[in-house]
Design a protein around this motif. Structure first.
Motif: not given
Length: 507
Positions: A57-67, A122-135
């Motif tokens: 979830y999250g990781f919205a790109i701010e400061g620019a109009k997204e497509i 913006a704030a977000g949470f992702g899992l990389d290919a190694g299973g590590r949590e990018a918070v």
């Protein structure tokens, strides 16, 4: 190998080493490290093999109009590109990244500003290919201090500082799991003859930019895995069990890659989570935010499908449906419609000198491509029982055009949210106004209306979920793209025709 990347195994126990606890066991630092490595390794194994990897979830790109989706982007399936290979990508992942890219560089209606601007994630949470949590806990502005440049050196992606040597161009923006030491320092031994150690490790994220080898931004979702035909004892299942077995046996989760140094961090450089295709404007300057002119923050994102997301997909929450039809009160109603009420639907304003705009209209829940709303998406058929043998005769009302003027005037010019049927004035004069003998004046008739959702594309390139549900006139939808909306109602023949019959009977 970094301490956080060990998976709890050594040469004598390659599949997972963990502690056994018993009375009077002496615990050393390496034993606690084994315990932490085992728990981290197993958790990350479950994450990458069961949940998958990508943006949760999250990781919205701010400061620019997204497509936004495909609004103004034309055919989303046009063209094939070869984006830069992600570090550590598997062959299947590479193929997926090349599938159905969307050219985001030259579409006139895209919502992107050509003036250089800063970019924040913006704030977000992702899992990389190694299973590590990018918070990421709070939004950050991209600068040379938190963003590195990935370049190919002898076929290997290597980190570089962003400085004046970085050239303007198109890049893939990604987020990586990273660590740095934190806390306080203490002597590593009682005799103080060894290096000092930090008391904690801080998990964080680092962003990267890697040059796109194509102007096109590829799709981050993997393609459906292929498999040869196979049979087993579960052949009666709705889905092929043998094929699912082949997918599962071929889908082996890879080991987590090592963290690599990028002072003062240790970064999972080989496991990026792609966020956006961006274009750098001007020459980057240290201590100043990076400047961008274009962004596609949708296409390259691979997503982790949470239970909520999967349930929403089952319900068809992502699909455009038919929100309303103008003849809704008549839909499958047992009470016949009076002919004059039916005829009133043809007493609307002129569309042009030959066509008359009717009151038969369809409203969608979201924008659809105007180009896909053609005459063949709508059919109005009159069914009438033959007085002699009982055969049912069918005749199509000739639709001359569909007017696609939207109800929402702020939509892009290639989008609409409704259409209205237009018919030839001559047909209305002959059949509805009944200046002479009319087909519709013979007896009662049934009107059948079809709206072919399989032919109408929404703003994301998906077909409209148009299936009618029981006796409900609207909204439509059974949770799957496409389908046909079928509606019917009975109409009484005209009062004039009934009066003529009564007069003939009286004679």
């Amino acid at each position: 190998m970094n301490s956080m990347e060990k998976t709890g195994h050594d040469q004598t126990c390659p599949d997972g080493l963990r502690n056994r606890f018993f009375q009077r066991k002496r615990m050393l630092a390496k034993d606690f490290q084994i315990e932490q490595d085992y728990l981290n390794g197993r958790r990350r194994l479950l994450s990458r093999s069961v949940l998958g990897w990508g943006v949760v979830y999250g990781f919205a790109i701010e400061g620019a109009k997204e497509i936004a989706g495909c609004i103004g982007a034309g055919d989303p399936h046009a063209g094939k590109g070869e984006p830069a290979q992600a570090p550590g990508a598997t062959p299947a992942g590479n193929a997926a990244a090349q599938a159905a890219p969307i050219d985001t560089s030259s579409k006139p209606d895209q919502a992107s500003s050509k003036a250089p601007h800063e970019l924040s994630v913006a704030a977000g949470f992702g899992l990389d290919a190694g299973g590590r949590e990018a918070v990421l806990r709070e939004a950050v502005t991209l600068t040379a201090e938190n963003t590195l440049l990935l370049v190919r050196v002898n076929g290997v992606w290597s980190p570089r500082r962003i400085d004046a040597d970085m050239k303007p161009g198109r890049y893939m923006l990604a987020v990586h799991y990273a660590e740095r030491v934190a806390g306080t320092t203490v002597p590593a031994s009682f005799c103080c003859c060894r290096d000092e150690q930090w008391t904690h490790s801080c998990e964080t994220v680092i962003f990267s930019l890697r040059s796109l080898e194509s102007e096109l931004c590829g799709c981050g979702e993997p393609e459906c895995p292929g498999a040869p035909c196979a049979c087993d004892a579960c052949a009666g299942d709705p889905r092929s069990h043998a094929r699912l077995v082949q997918w599962a046996t071929a889908r082996v989760a890879a080991e987590a890659s090592h963290l690599r140094p990028w002072d003062p961090f240790q970064v999972a450089l080989d496991a990026p989570i792609d966020l956006a295709c961006v274009q750098i404007a001007g020459v980057p300057e240290r201590c100043k935010p990076l400047e961008f002119v274009d962004i596609d923050a949708s296409s390259p994102r691979r997503l982790v499908k949470t239970n909520d997301a999967l349930y929403d997909l089952i319900r068809g929450c992502d699909l455009t449906h038919i929100e309303k039809v103008s003849w809704g009160p008549w839909h499958r109603n047992r009470t016949p419609v009076e002919f004059n009420d039916f005829a009133a639907f043809f007493n609307a304003q002129d569309l042009d000198k030959d066509s008359l705009l009717t009151k038969f209209s369809v409203l969608f829940s979201g924008p659809v491509l105007r180009e896909s709303v053609r005459r063949d998406v709508m059919a109005i058929t009159v069914q009438m029982v033959d007085g002699g043998t009982g055969w049912v005769r069918s005749r199509r009302i000739p639709i001359s055009a569909l007017d696609t003027t939207p109800s929402n005037k702020s939509l892009p010019t290639n989008m609409t949210d409704q259409f209205t049927v237009a018919v030839a004035k001559r047909w209305v004069r002959d059949e509805i106004d009944q200046s002479g003998e009319s087909y519709l004046s013979e007896r009662d008739f049934v009107v059948e209306i079809e709206v072919r959702g399989d032919l109408i594309e929404d703003c994301s390139g998906q077909t409209v979920d148009a299936n009618a549900i029981g006796r409900r006139a609207y909204p439509t939808g059974n949770g799957s793209p496409g389908g046909t909306y079928f509606s019917s109602f009975k109409v009484k023949r005209s009062m004039r025709s009934q009066a003529e019959d009564s007069e003939r009977t009286a004679r």
